[in-house]
Every structure is written in structure tokens, then in C-alpha cells.
Design an enzyme around this catalytic site. Structure first.
Site, PDB file in Angstrom:
ATOM      1  N   ASP A 107       0.890  -1.002  -0.161  1.00 60.80           N
ATOM      2  CA  ASP A 107       0.020  -0.111   0.022  1.00 60.80           C
ATOM      3  C   ASP A 107       0.918   1.250  -0.168  1.00 60.80           C
ATOM      4  O   ASP A 107       2.092   1.044   0.187  1.00 60.80           O
ATOM      5  CB  ASP A 107      -0.899   0.015   1.247  1.00 60.80           C
ATOM      6  CG  ASP A 107      -2.099   0.744   1.048  1.00 60.80           C
ATOM      7  OD1 ASP A 107      -3.203   0.123   0.999  1.00 60.80           O
ATOM      8  OD2 ASP A 107      -2.054   2.004   0.978  1.00 60.80           O
ATOM      9  N   TYR A 131     -13.636   6.948 -13.312  1.00 63.59           N
ATOM     10  CA  TYR A 131     -13.765   5.716 -12.420  1.00 63.59           C
ATOM     11  C   TYR A 131     -14.190   4.582 -13.418  1.00 63.59           C
ATOM     12  O   TYR A 131     -13.805   3.294 -13.630  1.00 63.59           O
ATOM     13  CB  TYR A 131     -14.482   5.661 -11.275  1.00 63.59           C
ATOM     14  CG  TYR A 131     -14.521   4.550 -10.295  1.00 63.59           C
ATOM     15  CD1 TYR A 131     -13.536   4.162  -9.663  1.00 63.59           C
ATOM     16  CD2 TYR A 131     -15.753   3.651 -10.295  1.00 63.59           C
ATOM     17  CE1 TYR A 131     -13.420   3.087  -8.769  1.00 63.59           C
ATOM     18  CE2 TYR A 131     -15.805   2.829  -9.464  1.00 63.59           C
ATOM     19  CZ  TYR A 131     -14.433   2.337  -8.730  1.00 63.59           C
ATOM     20  OH  TYR A 131     -14.525   1.225  -7.529  1.00 63.59           O
ATOM     21  N   THR A 152     -16.771  -0.191   2.701  1.00 63.79           N
ATOM     22  CA  THR A 152     -15.443   0.022   3.015  1.00 63.79           C
ATOM     23  C   THR A 152     -15.119   1.579   3.362  1.00 63.79           C
ATOM     24  O   THR A 152     -16.178   2.335   2.820  1.00 63.79           O
ATOM     25  CB  THR A 152     -14.727  -0.607   1.808  1.00 63.79           C
ATOM     26  OG1 THR A 152     -14.823   0.459   0.912  1.00 63.79           O
ATOM     27  CG2 THR A 152     -15.053  -2.000   1.664  1.00 63.79           C
ATOM     28  N   LYS A 169     -12.166   1.318 -14.872  1.00 66.71           N
ATOM     29  CA  LYS A 169     -12.668   0.151 -14.600  1.00 66.71           C
ATOM     30  C   LYS A 169     -13.184  -0.737 -15.646  1.00 66.71           C
ATOM     31  O   LYS A 169     -12.719  -2.057 -15.804  1.00 66.71           O
ATOM     32  CB  LYS A 169     -13.928   0.167 -13.433  1.00 66.71           C
ATOM     33  CG  LYS A 169     -13.314   0.647 -12.207  1.00 66.71           C
ATOM     34  CD  LYS A 169     -12.475  -0.100 -11.570  1.00 66.71           C
ATOM     35  CE  LYS A 169     -12.074   0.216  -9.862  1.00 66.71           C
ATOM     36  NZ  LYS A 169     -10.790  -0.487  -9.189  1.00 66.71           N
ATOM     37  N   ASN A 223      -5.457  -4.663  -6.725  1.00 64.86           N
ATOM     38  CA  ASN A 223      -6.784  -4.044  -5.802  1.00 64.86           C
ATOM     39  C   ASN A 223      -6.521  -2.604  -5.605  1.00 64.86           C
ATOM     40  O   ASN A 223      -7.712  -2.058  -5.549  1.00 64.86           O
ATOM     41  CB  ASN A 223      -6.864  -4.908  -4.650  1.00 64.86           C
ATOM     42  CG  ASN A 223      -7.729  -4.158  -3.682  1.00 64.86           C
ATOM     43  OD1 ASN A 223      -9.094  -4.241  -3.842  1.00 64.86           O
ATOM     44  ND2 ASN A 223      -7.241  -3.524  -2.500  1.00 64.86           N
ATOM     45  N   ILE A 279     -19.846  -2.460  -1.755  1.00 67.90           N
ATOM     46  CA  ILE A 279     -19.324  -3.192  -0.639  1.00 67.90           C
ATOM     47  C   ILE A 279     -18.957  -2.018   0.335  1.00 67.90           C
ATOM     48  O   ILE A 279     -18.220  -0.980   0.037  1.00 67.90           O
ATOM     49  CB  ILE A 279     -18.325  -4.150  -0.844  1.00 67.90           C
ATOM     50  CG1 ILE A 279     -18.782  -5.228  -1.765  1.00 67.90           C
ATOM     51  CG2 ILE A 279     -17.642  -4.759   0.502  1.00 67.90           C
ATOM     52  CD1 ILE A 279     -17.484  -6.051  -2.379  1.00 67.90           C
TER      53      ILE A 279
HETATM   54  N1  LIG Z   1     -16.030  -1.077  -1.995  1.00 65.68           N
HETATM   55  C1  LIG Z   1     -16.759  -1.127  -3.136  1.00 65.68           C
HETATM   56  O1  LIG Z   1     -17.982  -1.317  -3.063  1.00 65.68           O
HETATM   57  C2  LIG Z   1     -16.046  -1.622  -4.392  1.00 65.68           C
HETATM   58  C3  LIG Z   1     -16.801  -1.990  -5.479  1.00 65.68           C
HETATM   59  C4  LIG Z   1     -16.163  -2.413  -6.432  1.00 65.68           C
HETATM   60  C5  LIG Z   1     -14.763  -2.327  -6.952  1.00 65.68           C
HETATM   61  N2  LIG Z   1     -14.212  -1.863  -5.683  1.00 65.68           N
HETATM   62  C6  LIG Z   1     -12.581  -1.366  -5.955  1.00 65.68           C
HETATM   63  O2  LIG Z   1     -11.987  -2.341  -4.866  1.00 65.68           O
HETATM   64  C7  LIG Z   1     -10.588  -1.777  -4.634  1.00 65.68           C
HETATM   65  C8  LIG Z   1     -10.565  -1.649  -3.141  1.00 65.68           C
HETATM   66  O3  LIG Z   1     -11.666  -0.746  -2.667  1.00 65.68           O
HETATM   67  P1  LIG Z   1     -12.013  -0.409  -1.288  1.00 65.68           P
HETATM   68  O4  LIG Z   1     -13.418  -0.010  -1.229  1.00 65.68           O
HETATM   69  O5  LIG Z   1     -11.511  -1.443  -0.347  1.00 65.68           O
HETATM   70  O6  LIG Z   1     -11.203   0.948  -1.102  1.00 65.68           O
HETATM   71  P2  LIG Z   1     -10.482   1.565   0.188  1.00 65.68           P
HETATM   72  O7  LIG Z   1     -10.399   3.061  -0.128  1.00 65.68           O
HETATM   73  O8  LIG Z   1     -11.211   1.230   1.512  1.00 65.68           O
HETATM   74  O9  LIG Z   1      -9.292   0.756   0.078  1.00 65.68           O
HETATM   75  C9  LIG Z   1      -8.155   1.197  -0.808  1.00 65.68           C
HETATM   76  C10 LIG Z   1      -6.909   0.978  -0.386  1.00 65.68           C
HETATM   77  O10 LIG Z   1      -6.083   1.215  -1.789  1.00 65.68           O
HETATM   78  C11 LIG Z   1      -5.132   2.107  -1.309  1.00 65.68           C
HETATM   79  N3  LIG Z   1      -4.377   2.849  -2.429  1.00 65.68           N
HETATM   80  C12 LIG Z   1      -5.002   3.901  -2.891  1.00 65.68           C
HETATM   81  N4  LIG Z   1      -4.260   4.637  -4.058  1.00 65.68           N
HETATM   82  C13 LIG Z   1      -3.224   3.822  -4.003  1.00 65.68           C
HETATM   83  C14 LIG Z   1      -1.975   3.840  -4.642  1.00 65.68           C
HETATM   84  N5  LIG Z   1      -1.850   4.767  -5.715  1.00 65.68           N
HETATM   85  N6  LIG Z   1      -1.111   2.797  -4.401  1.00 65.68           N
HETATM   86  C15 LIG Z   1      -1.100   2.184  -3.392  1.00 65.68           C
HETATM   87  N7  LIG Z   1      -2.283   2.089  -2.695  1.00 65.68           N
HETATM   88  C16 LIG Z   1      -3.107   2.802  -3.186  1.00 65.68           C
HETATM   89  C17 LIG Z   1      -5.445   2.921  -0.307  1.00 65.68           C
HETATM   90  O11 LIG Z   1      -4.276   3.398   0.737  1.00 65.68           O
HETATM   91  C18 LIG Z   1      -6.335   1.818   0.489  1.00 65.68           C
HETATM   92  O12 LIG Z   1      -5.588   1.010   1.344  1.00 65.68           O
HETATM   93  C19 LIG Z   1     -10.527  -0.447  -5.573  1.00 65.68           C
HETATM   94  O13 LIG Z   1     -10.004  -0.839  -6.766  1.00 65.68           O
HETATM   95  C20 LIG Z   1     -12.149  -0.248  -5.802  1.00 65.68           C
HETATM   96  O14 LIG Z   1     -12.355   0.492  -7.139  1.00 65.68           O
HETATM   97  C21 LIG Z   1     -14.536  -1.428  -4.767  1.00 65.68           C
END
Ligand SMILES: NC(=O)c1ccc[n+]([C@@H]2O[C@H](COP(=O)([O-])OP(=O)(O)OC[C@H]3O[C@@H](n4cnc5c(N)ncnc54)[C@H](O)[C@@H]3O)[C@@H](O)[C@H]2O)c1
Length: 252
Positions: A37, A156, A191, A160, A90, A189
Site C-alpha cells: 500500500d 472511474y 468500506t 474499470k 486491488n 461493499i
Molecule cells: N468497496 C466497493 O464497493 C467496491 C466495489 C467495486 C470495486 N471496488 C474496488 O476495490 C478496490 C478497493 O476498494 P475499497 O473499497 O477497499 O477501497 P479503500 O479506500 O477502503 O481501500 C483502498 C486501498 O488502496 C490504497 N491505495 C489507493 N491508491 C493507492 C496507490 N496509488 N498505491 C497504493 N495503494 C493505494 C489505499 O491506501 C487503501 O488502502 C478499488 O480498486 C475499488 O475500486 C470497490
């Protein structure tokens, strides 16, 4: 016996949210896990917590949009654990909420660089390491927003959608060399990322909840189980596919 015994897994964006939950489950299933991260506050605590619970994990700082960081992250994985078998691209950000005409170039660049270019760089440097390790499984994290349009999230959604096609391309390129590449398209989800997005617009949470036929958002633990299926030999004949988990949203 764990489903990932003997495997080395690298998870980006693993300090919190879906990445953290997945890194924890991969470790519980026997993988040696690199928790990566750009968050140097939370990231190391996740790795330490896994280790103190009996798993094997280490933290590696990397900004996935930076070539040198990603190259070094993969190298650190190989140096620490001797190879790479599972790569979960991710890390991602949602960026600003604004229509296509209002989206700034800065927001576009940041969102596309982290989500789409970050996934490209992960595979660019991860695949050679995986080939040397005898093959493996790559899981890319897209979204249902990469399959259908999402008003006011042009960067976004485009990033994606790009991840979905990039996944299929890499899957075709390396199918005969023992590397599987799949993409998860998840619905909402809860988060920290989603909480922040919900808070940015009044009524957004109720709007999104009303769109879920199952009547609730998913959990990070449910997501991690889905990623485990794709990481493990349980999905041995799956590659190049977009795997939807969304409580039924896209069935409407
Ligand atoms: N939560 C949802 O509903 C959902 C749905 C579909 C897809 N996603 C995808 O899942 C992934 C994680 O989402 P989440 O909800 O856990 O988000 P989150 O914000 O809770 O976690 C994202 C993590 O990525 C890290 N991060 C961001 N930019 C970064 C970079 N440039 N380099 C390294 N680390 C970096 C952040 O520090 C954080 O720890 C994302 O790609 C998001 O688009 C999330």
C-alpha cells in the site's frame, strides 16, 4: 490444509477495505503474503497483525501508479519469499463525483493512473516473476461500474471498463503459460472508500441500497472469499472472465 499453502501472494491496496480482508484470508489459507500500500501508517499494522496471529506477511510500500514502485514491489516479493504465485491488483480510488463535462483533467489522470495504469504495471512486472515461479493466478479488481455506466464517475467507470478488457487481453497472452487472469466486478461493499463516497452526496446511500435486489450491500469478507476462489486451484479452468458479485444489481 489451506487452499494457498506454499503460495506467495501479493496484494496491493491492502492497508484497509477489500485488500486488507483479502490479504488476511489469503494468509489464513496458507499463503505468504506481501501487504502492499502507499499508506505507511496502516499497511504495516495489517502485516504485523497477520504475523502475530500465526500467518506470514510483510509490508512493502508502493504507489501502484509509479513504475519504479511497482517494479521494486514485485522484486521485494521475490526477494522475501522466493517467487510470486498470486497477484491481486486491488489498489484504487473513486476520485471526484462530477459529470463528464465537469470532471477535471487532474481527477481523470489520478483515477486512471491508479486504477488502470496501476493494474497494467502490476501485470507488466508481476507476470515475468510469475512465469519464473511456474505460473499463477492474477485477480484484477474492476467494478460493476466497469460493465455499465455510472453517472458522475466518468474516470472511474472508464478505468474499470479498461481493466476488464486489459484482463481479457493478458489472459489470452499467457493462457498457455500457466497464468490465469480474472477480474472481479463487485457492486457496493461497505468500506472506507464507499463510506466517503456515500458521505459526498446526500441520499446516495439510500439510492444505492434501493438498487440491490438482495436488499443489502456486500461485505469485505464475502469479497475475500470470491478472490480466494479465483486465487486457488478451485478456479483452475477460469481465465479471462469478468466475475460479477453484486447482490443481483446487474440482473435488473
Ligand atoms: N468497496 C466497493 O464497493 C467496491 C466495489 C467495486 C470495486 N471496488 C474496488 O476495490 C478496490 C478497493 O476498494 P475499497 O473499497 O477497499 O477501497 P479503500 O479506500 O477502503 O481501500 C483502498 C486501498 O488502496 C490504497 N491505495 C489507493 N491508491 C493507492 C496507490 N496509488 N498505491 C497504493 N495503494 C493505494 C489505499 O491506501 C487503501 O488502502 C478499488 O480498486 C475499488 O475500486 C470497490
Amino acid at each position: 490444509m489451506g487452499k494457498l499453502d506454499g503460495k506467495v501472494a501479493l496484494v496491493t491496496g491492502a492497508a484497509i477495505g477489500l485488500g486488507e480482508a483479502t490479504a488476511r484470508l489469503f494468509a489464513a489459507e496458507g499463503a505468504k503474503v506481501v501487504v502492499s500500500d502507499w499508506d505507511v501508517e496502516r499497511g504495516p499494522t495489517v502485516a504485523d497483525d497477520i504475523s502475530s496471529g500465526g500467518g506470514t506477511a510483510t509490508f512493502v510500500k508502493a504507489d501502484v501508479s509509479k513504475t519504479e514502485d511497482v517494479r521494486a514491489m514485485v522484486q521485494a516479493t521475490v526477494d522475501t519469499y522466493g517467487g510470486l504465485h498470486v497477484l491481486f491488483n486491488n489498489a484504487g480510488i473513486v476520485g471526484d463525483t462530477a459529470s463528464t463535462t465537469e470532471c477535471t483533467e487532474e481527477n481523470w489522470d489520478a483515477v486512471v493512473d491508479i486504477n488502470l495504469k496501476g493494474t497494467f504495471l502490476g501485470m507488466k512486472y508481476g507476470i515475468p516473476a510469475m512465469l519464473k515461479s511456474g505460473g499463477g493466478s492474477i485477480i484484477n479488481n474492476a467494478s460493476t461500474s466497469g460493465l455499465v455506466g455510472f453517472p458522475e464517475l466518468p474516470a472511474y467507470s472508464a478505468a474499470k471498463g479498461g481493466i476488464v478488457i486489459l484482463t481479457k487481453t493478458a489472459a489470452l497472452e499467457f493462457a498457455k503459460q500457466g497464468i490465469r487472469v480474472n477480474v472481479i466486478c463487485a457492486g457496493t461493499i461497505m468500506t472506507p472508500m464507499v463510506q466517503q463516497f456515500m458521505d459526498s452526496k446526500e441520499g446516495m446511500q439510500q439510492f444505492l441500497e434501493s438498487k440491490v435486489p438482495m436488499g443489502r450491500f456486500g461485505t469485505a469478507e464475502e469479497f475475500a472469499q470470491f478472490a480466494l476462489f479465483l486465487a486457488s486451484d478451485d478456479s483452475a479452468w477460469c481465465t479471462g472472465a469478468e466475475h460479477i458479485m453484486d447482490g443481483g444489481i446487474l440482473s435488473i
